[in-house]
Design an enzyme around this catalytic site. Structure first.
Site, PDB file in Angstrom:
ATOM      1  N   HIS A  88      -7.245  -5.629  10.249  1.00  0.00           N
ATOM      2  CA  HIS A  88      -7.006  -5.230   8.858  1.00  0.00           C
ATOM      3  C   HIS A  88      -5.691  -5.817   8.327  1.00  0.00           C
ATOM      4  CE1 HIS A  88      -4.810  -1.178   9.929  1.00  0.00           C
ATOM      5  NE2 HIS A  88      -3.956  -2.176   9.878  1.00  0.00           N
ATOM      6  N   GLU A 143      -9.687  -2.478   5.463  1.00  0.00           N
ATOM      7  CA  GLU A 143     -10.276  -2.272   6.778  1.00  0.00           C
ATOM      8  C   GLU A 143     -11.553  -3.111   6.928  1.00  0.00           C
ATOM      9  OE1 GLU A 143      -8.932  -0.592   9.140  1.00  0.00           O
ATOM     10  OE2 GLU A 143      -7.423   0.578   8.097  1.00  0.00           O
ATOM     11  N   ASN A 159      -7.585  -4.133  14.548  1.00  0.00           N
ATOM     12  CA  ASN A 159      -8.971  -4.409  14.137  1.00  0.00           C
ATOM     13  C   ASN A 159      -9.039  -5.514  13.086  1.00  0.00           C
ATOM     14  OD1 ASN A 159      -7.926  -3.200  11.874  1.00  0.00           O
ATOM     15  ND2 ASN A 159      -9.373  -1.500  11.793  1.00  0.00           N
ATOM     16  N   ASP A 177       0.814  -1.218   0.000  1.00  0.00           N
ATOM     17  CA  ASP A 177       0.000   0.000   0.000  1.00  0.00           C
ATOM     18  C   ASP A 177       0.846   1.267   0.000  1.00  0.00           C
ATOM     19  OD1 ASP A 177       0.916  -0.440   2.577  1.00  0.00           O
ATOM     20  OD2 ASP A 177      -1.055  -0.828   3.429  1.00  0.00           O
TER      21      ASP A 177
HETATM   22  P1  PGA Z   1       2.012  -2.222  12.869  1.00  0.00           P
HETATM   23  O1  PGA Z   1       0.836  -2.190  11.826  1.00  0.00           O
HETATM   24  O2  PGA Z   1       3.021  -3.184  12.311  1.00  0.00           O
HETATM   25  O3  PGA Z   1       2.532  -0.830  12.915  1.00  0.00           O
HETATM   26  O4  PGA Z   1       1.433  -2.704  14.159  1.00  0.00           O
HETATM   27  C1  PGA Z   1       0.396  -3.379  11.288  1.00  0.00           C
HETATM   28  C2  PGA Z   1      -0.796  -3.102  10.439  1.00  0.00           C
HETATM   29  O5  PGA Z   1      -1.547  -2.177  10.786  1.00  0.00           O
HETATM   30  O6  PGA Z   1      -0.983  -3.804   9.447  1.00  0.00           O
END
Ligand code: PGA
Length: 247
Positions: A138, A143, A136, A67
């Site tokens: 994702h 999302e 959450n 992304d």
């Molecule tokens: P993080 O994010 O590695 O900063 O915890 C992971 C994600 O949101 O996919």
């Protein structure tokens, strides 16, 4: 699903780097699907260390990232392109012209997404897709929602994400409001998926994703339908799985 239970972030990073380097050693022309965020940083550091020792060669590797923020150039220190350059690409012998991230400066969302799907296709698909997981559930910027969106698409960032990002920018107006992300089918089409989860903040999402129903409200749950998923999770991230007797 193969689950590696590790003690802490250090062990997680080493295990993840082991799996990624095995892929590169077995297939020097591998296409790696890469991820940003705090979770993979330790694995990238370990890969850089092994590269510097002469144990790894990235010269034939291609990468496609999950992304990118819409509206940010690769030079912006908040862009995911910048993250990849500074955390990995600048320190190994990967051919930068073979590293792909969605084009944040393409204003036409449809064109940007179609172009990125074409890139993924043109490199022959993804051998190993690295993923973090959101608190959450994702994956990438997919999302929780009403449906799994298959291909690369543009997402409106949630208010809480925009507010959380504001601290990195001079003003609220400069914070990106949209991002481009691979879709669920892009991710599910990878030959192998490597998902990393570290810390208490991921414990519920990890349980819901791998021991709950497959539903778009928990995007990572779709990985239950993939036949080659490796999860590396530390003790803190596995707390709910253990409490609920899943392990
Ligand atoms: P993080 O994010 O590695 O900063 O915890 C992971 C994600 O949101 O996919």
């Amino acid at each position: 699903m193969i689950l590696y239970q590790v003690k802490d972030y250090k062990e997680l990073s080493r295990k993840a780097a082991n799996i990624i380097s095995a892929q590169v050693i077995m297939k020097p022309h591998a296409v790696l699907g890469l991820a940003t965020g705090s979770t993979p940083i330790g694995a990238y550091e370990q890969l850089v260390e092994w590269y510097k020792k002469g144990d790894l060669d990235f010269s034939k590797v291609t990468s496609v990232n999950l992304d990118e923020y819409k509206g940010l150039s690769g030079d912006s220190d908040q862009s995911y392109r910048y993250f990849m350059n500074t955390n990995l690409f600048d320190h190994v012998n990967i051919d930068k012209s073979r590293t792909f991230v969605p084009d944040g400066l393409e204003e036409d969302s449809e064109a940007a997404c179609a172009k990125y799907d074409a890139v993924i296709q043109s490199v022959g698909g993804i051998d190993l897709q690295l993923l973090g997981i959101g608190g959450n559930g994702h994956i990438g910027f997919n999302e929780p929602g009403e449906a799994f969106i298959p291909m690369t698409h543009c997402v409106a960032l949630t208010k809480s994400t925009i507010e959380a990002n504001a601290r990195f920018f001079a003003s609220m107006d400069e914070v990106p409001k949209y991002a481009y992300t691979m879709g669920i089918k892009n991710i599910m089409s990878a030959n192998k998926v490597l998902l990393l989860a570290s810390g208490e903040g991921k414990a519920q999402a990890l349980y819901d994703s791998f021991y709950g129903p497959v539903i778009p409200e928990v995007p990572a749950s779709v990985l239950q339908l993939h036949n080659d998923v490796v999860v590396v999770a530390d003790d803190a991230a596995l707390r709910v799985c253990k409490e609920k007797g899943a392990l």
